[in-house]
Scaffold this motif. Structure first.
Motif, short mmCIF file in Angstrom:
data_model
loop_
_atom_site.label_atom_id
_atom_site.label_comp_id
_atom_site.label_asym_id
_atom_site.label_seq_id
_atom_site.Cartn_x
_atom_site.Cartn_y
_atom_site.Cartn_z
N LEU A 278 0.72 -1.10 0.12
CA LEU A 278 -0.05 -0.02 0.05
C LEU A 278 0.86 1.49 0.19
O LEU A 278 0.58 2.20 -0.55
N LYS A 283 -1.79 4.39 -0.37
CA LYS A 283 -2.91 4.29 0.15
C LYS A 283 -2.91 3.52 1.76
O LYS A 283 -3.89 2.94 2.06
N LEU A 284 -1.70 3.78 2.48
CA LEU A 284 -1.64 3.14 3.66
C LEU A 284 -2.46 4.11 4.62
O LEU A 284 -2.38 5.23 4.70
N THR A 285 -3.31 3.33 5.48
CA THR A 285 -4.26 3.97 6.33
C THR A 285 -3.43 4.23 7.65
O THR A 285 -2.81 2.76 7.99
N PRO A 286 -4.00 5.16 8.53
CA PRO A 286 -3.36 4.89 9.83
C PRO A 286 -3.82 3.62 10.71
O PRO A 286 -2.91 3.28 11.50
N ALA A 287 -4.96 3.34 10.43
CA ALA A 287 -5.51 1.89 11.22
C ALA A 287 -4.41 0.77 10.89
O ALA A 287 -4.14 0.01 11.75
N LEU A 288 -4.29 0.70 9.53
CA LEU A 288 -3.29 -0.53 9.22
C LEU A 288 -1.88 -0.18 9.78
O LEU A 288 -1.10 -1.30 10.07
N LYS A 289 -1.39 0.86 9.51
CA LYS A 289 -0.11 1.22 10.19
C LYS A 289 -0.15 0.89 11.51
O LYS A 289 1.14 0.31 11.89
N GLN A 290 -1.19 1.19 12.38
CA GLN A 290 -1.00 0.68 13.79
C GLN A 290 -0.93 -0.78 14.11
O GLN A 290 -0.50 -1.20 14.96
N LYS A 327 6.15 10.50 10.38
CA LYS A 327 5.56 10.51 8.98
C LYS A 327 6.62 9.66 8.13
O LYS A 327 7.82 9.90 7.86
#
Length: 612
Positions: A278, A283-290, A327
């Protein structure tokens, strides 16, 4: 001694628990901070092993709350976080020590022993009582240079009295100290174990170290002054001497846990792989990053505990790069992509946990169901020389639990249990319905024709009448094992994206002497197949990436593997699904709606056919 382990990572907790039990500690497990806090305040523990990152309540908060309530037992923090700030926070919260994952298991056990000695004011790892030497490092008890073969509970009983020389323990207090709160037997069990311990010490040439305080319980008898002074310094020459068989036992246990949970690494890695993909398209989301940071944290600890240090370090780098406040720029994105690629290679390595001879050894397990503990223990000790393992159940309820948790290869069953409303025939009837069947030898003082006929009708293999020499008992046991057992170390490879199904089938097949290789990511099928060289292949039909049909086609198209037996195990049960499977080359097809023991039965039958 009793230890509370608070750890939410199943793989890590399994390894630590296995090693603690091998050192004869009683272990309770909590998988979140709130449950750990409740257990710590409800029951008495000698030590708490506490992870920092926990669901519901973090380890720092648990530690602070316990210390604010005046909790005195040692607390050892265990976590993958290794910054100075985290160490200071943990120690300020009241922790006694701090171990960073990945940690060497031997080092962790040394820290555990050190904290337990500190809590009990014990100056040495070896305790001497007259001519009895208690070595907590090697888990050995010797008397007059003879090694005593104690059961885990006998070892723990002796340790309890040696560590608390002035304290009187009631039978209920001993049960609370040495038995799991979820499976506590009656108080008469304590008396039986103390009786057996006394007999073994007496037979080895020691006087009785346990004094009965009538109406109150038991305490350690003071040693004579002459012998105490004479034996005070005899220890140091062998204090660090490892016991080879014991080390092999621990390694073997760790290897089994690795085999059981290694498929979970692929699941955790898939999240990191998704992040890498992603990031490439922004397209990386904060939820997936966490979520990915959490999985990297768990991998750092899990890989390290198995000795895959490089993989652990890569996972830790990924954890740091995925911090919420960082970031991700182009440079970090490229670094994450590179690290994920490196980690992919690391998680498919097999750690050097044991030698090949350890991996190929297999010891059949006998479950003795008999309330005569002295007789059962005599059989257990002699069985070691026959290459057999033995578990003992002194009543039928304990036997049922033992069979469910760790199915034996054979059961040696008494028929008479005076303290119960049931007889051994009740258990024999139940075992008759079990698949795969467990052979049962009845071993009892009852020997009339009616009893013999009833045992035969219920499927008992042999009827042995007490008294009988131990040699004759074990000769009969090994004869039945040789007649019934599938050739040891056949390999079964199971490919399924359902981890629960993999764990279940593995738990059913492993006690039968089969080596079970599980895979939940079909993308790695060919590498695992060629490395594992299985004797039989079990495939789920519908999986991500490559279906079972795809994998079967590949197998049937290879000159080395085209004769490999293939069983499909699928949720689908339509005629068209069966036709598809048999068209691509399946040998058998079983629906998952069928009892799972049917699958194990079919596997055993097909392997027997392979042997012919």
């Amino acid at each position: 001694m009793k230890i509370l382990l608070v750890e939410d990572d199943q793989l890590t907790s399994s390894v630590i628990t296995s090693n603690l039990i091998a050192h004869h500690y009683t272990v309770n497990l909590a998988i979140d901070g709130q449950a750990g806090l409740e257990l710590a305040t409800t029951y008495e523990y000698d030590l708490i092993l506490l992870d920092l990152m926990l669901p519901k309540l973090d380890g720092i908060s648990v530690c602070k709350q316990l210390r604010s309530q005046g909790y005195q037992s040692p607390i050892l923090l265990l976590t993958a976080k290794d910054s100075t700030t985290d160490r200071v926070m943990g120690l300020d919260a009241g922790a006694d020590d701090y171990v960073v994952k990945p940690c060497n298991i031997d080092e962790l056990m040394a820290r555990v022993r050190a904290l337990l000695r500190r809590g009990k004011a014990i100056p040495s790892s070896v305790i001497v009582w007259e001519n009895v030497y208690f070595d907590s490092i090697n888990s050995e008890v010797t008397c007059q240079d003879k090694l005593l073969h104690l059961t885990p509970k006998e070892y723990c009983l002796l340790e309890l009295f040696l560590l608390n020389p002035k304290r009187i323990f009631s039978r209920s207090a001993i049960l609370e100290k040495l038995w799991d709160f979820a499976d506590t037997p009656g108080e008469e069990t304590v008396s039986t174990h103390i009786k057996c311990l006394r007999q073994k010490l007496k037979a080895a040439g020691s006087s009785d170290p346990i004094e009965t305080v009538h109406g109150l319980g038991y305490k350690l008898r003071p040693p004579s002054q002459l012998q105490a002074s004479a034996t005070a310094v005899v220890l140091s020459s062998d204090i660090q001497k490892p016991e080879k068989s014991y080390q092999q036992k621990v390694k073997s246990s760790t290897y089994k846990i690795w085999e059981k949970f290694k498929g979970k690494f692929a699941e955790q890695f898939a999240v990191l792989e998704q992040v890498s993909d992603l990031l490439a398209i922004g397209k990386l989301t904060p939820a997936l990053k966490q979520q990915a940071q959490y999985q990297a944290h768990k991998l750092a600890g899990s890989l390290g505990i198995f000795g895959l240090i490089q993989g652990s370090e890569i996972a830790r780098e990924l954890e740091n790069l995925l911090e919420p406040q960082i970031k991700i720029e182009e440079l970090q994105s490229q670094q994450i992509f590179k690290l994920v690629k490196m980690l992919a290679a690391e998680i498919h390595k097999t750690p050097e946990l044991e030698s090949k001879s350890d991996q190929t050894s297999y010891s059949p397990l006998i479950l003795i169901v008999d309330d005569d503990l002295i007789l059962a223990e005599r059989i257990r000790i002699e069985a070691i020389a026959w290459g057999l393992r033995v578990e003992i159940a002194t009543d039928l309820d304990v036997a049922r639990k033992a069979i469910t948790q760790n199915p034996p290869n054979i059961v040696l069953l008494d028929l008479n249990f005076p303290s119960s409303t049931e007889t051994g025939l009740t258990l024999l009837k139940q075992l008759r319905q079990q698949i795969p069947k467990i052979p049962v030898l009845t071993f009892t003082g009852k020997g009339n024709l009616t009893d013999r006929l009833e045992v035969a009708n219920l499927g008992g293999c042999l009827f042995l009448q007490k008294p009988l020499p131990t040699y004759e008992i074990l000769k009969a046991v090994t004869g039945i094992l040789n007649r019934n057992q599938v050739k040891s170390r056949h390999r079964v490879m199971v490919v399924d994206d359902d981890l629960t199904a993999l764990s279940h089938i593995s738990s059913l097949l492993s006690p039968l002497g089969l080596e079970v290789i599980v895979l939940n990511n079909s993308k790695h099928f060919w590498d695992v197949l060629t490395d594992a060289t299985p004797d039989i292949l079990v495939l789920d039909q519908e999986m991500p990436n490559f279906s079972g049909l795809d994998l079967c086609k590949v197998v049937r198209n290879d000159p080395k593997w085209y004769n490999l037996p293939v069983i499909f195990w699928s949720i689908h049960n339509k005629a068209s699904d069966l036709d598809q499977a048999f068209t691509v080359g399946a040998d058998d097809y079983i629906s998952k709606s069928t009892d799972i023991t049917e699958l194990t039965t079919r596997i055993i039958r097909r392997l027997k056919r392979v042997e012919i």
